[in-house]
Design a protein around this motif. Structure first.
Motif, PDB file in Angstrom:
ATOM      1  N   VAL A   1      -1.575   1.503 -11.936  1.00 47.40           N
ATOM      2  CA  VAL A   1      -0.466   2.342 -12.381  1.00 47.40           C
ATOM      3  C   VAL A   1      -1.041   3.275 -13.431  1.00 47.40           C
ATOM      4  O   VAL A   1      -1.640   2.832 -14.405  1.00 47.40           O
ATOM      5  CB  VAL A   1       0.676   1.506 -12.988  1.00 47.40           C
ATOM      6  CG1 VAL A   1       1.840   2.398 -13.400  1.00 47.40           C
ATOM      7  CG2 VAL A   1       1.131   0.432 -12.023  1.00 47.40           C
ATOM      8  N   SER A   2      -0.887   4.576 -13.238  1.00 47.44           N
ATOM      9  CA  SER A   2      -1.538   5.511 -14.143  1.00 47.44           C
ATOM     10  C   SER A   2      -0.600   6.656 -14.492  1.00 47.44           C
ATOM     11  O   SER A   2       0.413   6.895 -13.837  1.00 47.44           O
ATOM     12  CB  SER A   2      -2.824   6.069 -13.512  1.00 47.44           C
ATOM     13  OG  SER A   2      -2.540   6.696 -12.272  1.00 47.44           O
TER      14      SER A   2
ATOM     15  N   GLY B   1      11.529   4.428  -5.322  1.00 45.33           N
ATOM     16  CA  GLY B   1      10.372   5.093  -4.758  1.00 45.33           C
ATOM     17  C   GLY B   1       9.117   4.258  -4.856  1.00 45.33           C
ATOM     18  O   GLY B   1       8.130   4.496  -4.157  1.00 45.33           O
ATOM     19  N   GLY B   2       9.106   3.269  -5.746  1.00 40.47           N
ATOM     20  CA  GLY B   2       7.957   2.399  -5.933  1.00 40.47           C
ATOM     21  C   GLY B   2       8.365   1.254  -6.838  1.00 40.47           C
ATOM     22  O   GLY B   2       9.466   1.233  -7.400  1.00 40.47           O
TER      23      GLY B   2
ATOM     24  N   ALA C   1       0.830  -1.207   0.000  1.00 43.94           N
ATOM     25  CA  ALA C   1       0.000   0.000   0.000  1.00 43.94           C
ATOM     26  C   ALA C   1       0.862   1.254   0.000  1.00 43.94           C
ATOM     27  O   ALA C   1       1.992   1.281   0.489  1.00 43.94           O
ATOM     28  CB  ALA C   1      -0.917  -0.007   1.215  1.00 43.94           C
ATOM     29  N   GLY C   2       0.282   2.297  -0.561  1.00 39.40           N
ATOM     30  CA  GLY C   2       0.966   3.588  -0.631  1.00 39.40           C
ATOM     31  C   GLY C   2       0.751   4.203  -1.992  1.00 39.40           C
ATOM     32  O   GLY C   2       0.351   3.529  -2.953  1.00 39.40           O
ATOM     33  N   LEU C   3       0.989   5.485  -2.080  1.00 42.18           N
ATOM     34  CA  LEU C   3       0.786   6.224  -3.320  1.00 42.18           C
ATOM     35  C   LEU C   3       2.053   7.021  -3.609  1.00 42.18           C
ATOM     36  O   LEU C   3       2.554   7.744  -2.744  1.00 42.18           O
ATOM     37  CB  LEU C   3      -0.410   7.170  -3.177  1.00 42.18           C
ATOM     38  CG  LEU C   3      -0.957   7.813  -4.452  1.00 42.18           C
ATOM     39  CD1 LEU C   3      -1.637   6.766  -5.322  1.00 42.18           C
ATOM     40  CD2 LEU C   3      -1.954   8.920  -4.092  1.00 42.18           C
ATOM     41  N   VAL C   4       2.577   6.876  -4.819  1.00 41.48           N
ATOM     42  CA  VAL C   4       3.777   7.617  -5.188  1.00 41.48           C
ATOM     43  C   VAL C   4       3.696   8.021  -6.652  1.00 41.48           C
ATOM     44  O   VAL C   4       3.217   7.251  -7.486  1.00 41.48           O
ATOM     45  CB  VAL C   4       5.060   6.780  -4.933  1.00 41.48           C
ATOM     46  CG1 VAL C   4       5.072   5.523  -5.772  1.00 41.48           C
ATOM     47  CG2 VAL C   4       6.313   7.602  -5.197  1.00 41.48           C
TER      48      VAL C   4
ATOM     49  N   THR D   1       1.992   7.229 -11.618  1.00 42.59           N
ATOM     50  CA  THR D   1       1.505   7.145 -10.239  1.00 42.59           C
ATOM     51  C   THR D   1       1.213   5.685  -9.918  1.00 42.59           C
ATOM     52  O   THR D   1       0.449   5.025 -10.623  1.00 42.59           O
ATOM     53  CB  THR D   1       0.236   7.980 -10.044  1.00 42.59           C
ATOM     54  OG1 THR D   1       0.540   9.354 -10.286  1.00 42.59           O
ATOM     55  CG2 THR D   1      -0.306   7.823  -8.630  1.00 42.59           C
ATOM     56  N   VAL D   2       1.839   5.195  -8.873  1.00 42.74           N
ATOM     57  CA  VAL D   2       1.626   3.822  -8.413  1.00 42.74           C
ATOM     58  C   VAL D   2       0.751   3.872  -7.162  1.00 42.74           C
ATOM     59  O   VAL D   2       1.117   4.485  -6.165  1.00 42.74           O
ATOM     60  CB  VAL D   2       2.969   3.135  -8.098  1.00 42.74           C
ATOM     61  CG1 VAL D   2       2.730   1.748  -7.503  1.00 42.74           C
ATOM     62  CG2 VAL D   2       3.818   3.033  -9.353  1.00 42.74           C
TER      63      VAL D   2
END
Length: 888
Positions: free
Chosen positions: A878-879, A828-829, A787-790, A870-871
């Motif tokens: 993934v966008s 970072g991801g 989980a997480g947003l980067v 963006t992950v």
């Protein structure tokens, strides 16, 4: 005759000699090309191109333009002119011909050069033929041909061009035909594209052709799709062609357009295609034409290079079978060396024998074991036909390689794999012997009620395994091979049933907590519990590597001494003992413990880090570039562990709201999760220890064979099997066998598309309609893993060795194994094409607290390095900001 006449002419000669309908003509050989251009000055171009990489398109194009000018400016030798004149006149008086390029690097089994060189249609008159010949020669140096040769590693000075001159077929309809379906891989489907006029309209993509699919076994036409026929290419009187734009009335003639082929013509084409395939022994991509009299002609045949190879042996029983790509399940996209496959066959045979399967020849692997494209496959037809197999195995792959699980479930409705095994007795018959031999129930009970004793038992297993992997130093070559067979065929598997029950218990306890608390324990909260896990050998290895870099960083002179040098240069200095003392000693200490590991480490043929520390030194160089003050991996790991403890306290408090018993059960369950879940990496770690011991013995045998000149160098032994080694020890020289296998291996390294599942008819279920589903514009979908947003720049990396990853970049990879994880410390991801929520990469990403999405189809081709993505590790997406930002 490939060196003399090139691929196209060689294939046409094959077709003609087989009695297949090929238009008459002649071939101007490569000797004429070399004779005509011997003084043209192309050597300078060869030298210049040898220094240019495939990514330097501007330079490639400049050199290609120079080469074309040299060819076109060269004079045509008199003897060549006379030979062409005589051969052309022998065909008749001003016969319309097609003048076609035929390169020596063309239509090869591993690379299709279709469209790379030029063809000239409806050429009339000897002067026009001579001019077309010269233009064909020049087309060997088109921008696209030069770029393609560079990218496929073919030397430009090794290729030459022959020219085929054939009588034109005045075709009423023409097109292309694949004798196997190139999209789905089905070997029994013939695919035909057809359009009125010359076939160039179809080959060049100028028209949307009629499309037909035929079942070649039954002769049935499965699919007919009419094209729009907006363009037709026709011959002009006196030479040349014209492109005719057709109106709707021209195309249809009435309100109900008709196919341009009759059913009889379609079936005749399919039958002809099978004759071509039978002659070559492999599926073919052909070009064909039907003249005004209705006669069918073949104008080309070449291998379909995009088809994935079928399994290397037929299924042991008749009927349809399904094969699972176990290489991908292990996060391995590259092929295995021949010795790597030989080692896996022995390990697989050991597993099968332990499970009470009959294994007639352990070196050949157990009956369900197969190979295709130098990768590991297992026949899982019995799983699909078993009621309990359908329940258990896809769930295992949900957390191991999620996309494979999806493909498996997609076969449940296939009537060829309907359920025939409705009781669990067959499964129990094979699982029970393993569970009994290795006392699996006892391990589970010990882990549940005496966790400290369970950990001591693990320590004893580890120590005992290391003892069994030892080989006497004075062993003979034959004794070393016997020890190799013992380690792989008997000893190395024991680590799995002796240790794996404990991490399985840990994850089962996590599932129990979810069941006990229901909506009071979300997915993200439970994922927090398994962050910063203790007892994970891979995490410990990565942190040890960070310590190595930290030790170097504290010595400014050492950092300065290593700055600006490549990883390969640093590796040479390490071997010479000339690294700064702090780096030399720290790396030596690291390799003493972890030097048995490698990238793609289940392959015996892959160098271990102790053999070649280049990758490790590259990672260290990456770490040294981090700015001081950034949160260290140790701090991140400790923070994750604290967050896990805090989350456990919250979950226990919620359980107490139900009852004291609930609280006690949740506390105990999560304690076992924290103790044991990290052990999931240990069985593979021990397996790789065994493989490293085997590799060491094989290299000693290889040195002996190289000294006796049976092979060229010790490492050649990894392109042999154990049977081959015994033959070499008996006196056989195997240089030619090794050269052929090296070439095949390096050819297979180029393959990008690897199927997760293959059927026995060649079908790739994932490639059939509806396998991927619809995705939102600008978004790729996979399985949530961490989980997480980067949002950050992407870095697509296909091989971690020598990879450059800037701190904070999002790592996009086909898959990962422990050899990749040092990159995670600065990533970072993470985005992976393979894997599931509990695959190796996902677990390590969670432990380091970086957002991760796995099982994303085609991620490495649809995402480009430098692209901001963006992950969302919780949503599994993934966008890009730009909806059109992802490649089609």
């Amino acid at each position: 005759m490939l060196p003399e006449v090139g691929g196209k002419a060689a294939n046409l000669g094959e077709l003609a000699s087989a009695g297949l309908p090929v238009p008459p003509g002649f071939c101007l050989t490569t000797a004429a090309y070399r004779h005509a251009l011997s003084a043209a000055g192309l050597e300078e171009v060869f030298t210049a191109l040898s220094a240019v990489s495939a990514s330097e398109l501007e330079q490639l194009n400049r050199h290609a333009t120079r080469a074309r000018s040299l060819v076109l400016d060269a004079a045509m030798p008199h003897d060549v002119v006379q030979a062409v004149r005589a051969a052309y006149l022998a065909l008749g008086d001003n016969v319309p011909v097609a003048v076609r390029s035929s390169a020596t690097a063309e239509d090869l089994p591993f690379a299709s050069f279709a469209g790379q060189q030029d063809t000239f249609l409806n050429v009339v008159g000897v002067d026009s033929v001579l001019d077309a010949v010269k233009r064909c020669w020049a087309s060997l140096w088109t921008d696209r041909a030069v770029s393609y040769r560079t990218s496929t590693g073919i030397d430009h000075d090794s290729v030459a061009l022959a020219v085929v001159v054939q009588e034109m077929v005045d075709s009423s309809v023409a097109g292309v035909m694949f004798t196997a379906n190139p999209v789905t891989g089905k070997r029994h489907e013939v695919v035909i594209d057809a359009s009125p006029g010359l076939g160039e309209a179809v080959v060049s993509g100028a028209v949307n052709p009629d499309h037909y699919v035929v079942d070649s076994h039954r002769g049935a036409i499965l699919e007919t799709t009419l094209g729009d026929r907006q363009v037709e290419i026709r011959p002009l009187p006196g030479g040349g062609t014209e492109r005719v734009e057709l109106s709707s009335r021209d195309r249809s003639g009435d309100a109900s357009p008709q196919p341009c082929l009759t059913d009889q013509q379609i079936q005749a084409l399919a039958k002809l295609g099978r004759r071509v395939e039978d002659h070559y022994g492999a599926p073919q991509d052909t070009e064909w034409a039907i003249d005004d009299a209705g006669k069918l002609w073949l104008t080309q045949a070449r291998p379909i290079t995009t088809l994935y190879p079928q399994t290397t042996r037929n299924p042991p029983l008749p009927g349809d079978h399904a094969f699972l790509n176990f290489s991908l399940a292990q996060g391995l996209t590259r092929p295995l060396t021949p010795m790597g496959l030989a080692g896996i066959r022995l390990v697989a045979s050991c597993v099968a024998k332990a499970a009470a399967f009959n294994v007639p020849d352990p070196r050949s692997g157990p009956p369900p074991y197969y190979e295709a494209g130098q990768r590991i496959f297992f026949d899982f037809t019995a799983v699909l036909r078993s009621r309990i197999g359908r329940v258990i195995v896809p769930r295992v792959f949900d957390v191991m390689e999620a996309r494979s699980a999806t493909v498996m479930r997609g076969l449940f409705d296939d009537p060829r794999f309907s359920v025939t095994i409705k009781t669990p007795f067959k499964l129990i018959r094979h699982v029970a012997p393993v569970a009994a031999k290795y006392r699996v129930p006892e391990s589970l009970l010990r882990g549940l009620f005496r966790p400290a004793a369970a950990m001591k038992s693990v320590e004893r297993v580890n120590a005992d395994l290391r003892t069994t992997f030892m080989v006497p130093g004075q062993a003979t070559a034959h004794q070393r091979i016997a020890h190799v067979q013992r380690i792989l065929g008997t000893e190395v598997f024991a680590t799995v049933p002796q240790i794996l029950p404990l991490p399985a218990l840990g994850f089962a306890m996590l599932a129990l907590v979810k069941r006990l608390l229901g909506e009071q324990a979300s997915y993200d909260e439970l994922q927090t519990v398994i962050r910063g896990l203790p007892n994970n050998v891979t995490t410990e290895m990565d942190l040890a590597l960070w310590h190595l870099a930290s030790d170097i960083r504290h010595d400014p002179d050492a950092v300065a001494s290593m700055a600006g040098q490549t990883a390969a240069e640093l590796a040479d200095r390490y071997r010479d003992g000339t690294l700064p003392p702090v780096a030399q000693s720290a790396l030596k200490a690291f390799l003493r413990i972890y030097g048995h590991r490698a990238v793609a480490e289940i392959d015996l043929g892959m160098p271990r880090w102790s053999d070649d520390p280049t990758h490790i030194l590259g990672v260290v160089a990456n770490y040294l570039r981090l700015e001081p003050g950034a949160e260290t991996p140790e701090q991140q790991f400790a923070k994750a562990a604290r967050e896990a403890d805090e989350q456990i306290a919250r979950l226990v408090a919620r359980a107490r709201g139900k009852s004291p018993l609930h609280a006690a059960m949740v506390r105990t369950a999560l304690d076992r999760t924290r103790r044991f879940a990290g052990l999931r990496e240990l069985p593979k770690y021990n397996l790789v220890l065994g493989l490293a011991a085997v590799r060491e013995q094989l290299l000693l045998v290889g040195s002996e064979l190289a000294a006796s000149q049976r092979i060229d160098q010790p490492e050649d032994i990894f392109f042999l099997s154990l049977d081959d080694i015994e033959a070499a020890l008996a006196g056989d020289a195997l240089h030619k066998v090794i050269a052929e296998r090296r070439a095949a291996y390096h050819q297979e390294l180029r393959r990008r598309h690897i199927p997760r599942v293959l059927l026995s008819d060649g079908t790739e279920p994932e490639a059939t309609a509806g396998a991927h589903g619809k995705l939102r514009p600008g978004t790729l979908s996979g399985s949530p893993a961490s989980a997480g947003l980067v949002t950050a720049p992407a870095r697509v990396i296909m091989d971690p060795v020598g990879a450059h990853l800037e701190p904070g970049e999002i790592l996009v990879a086909p898959s990962t194994d422990p050899g990749w994880t040092p990159l995670f410390l600065t990533a970072g991801g993470l985005v992976m094409e393979m894997g599931g929520p509990n695959s190796h990469g996902a677990v390590v990403a969670r432990e380091y607290g970086i957002p991760a999405v796995v099982g994303v189809p085609d991620a490495t081709t649809r995402i480009k390095s430098g692209q901001h993505i963006t992950v969302d590790g919780a949503a599994g997406t993934v966008s890009t900001v730009d909806p059109d930002g992802l490649a089609d």
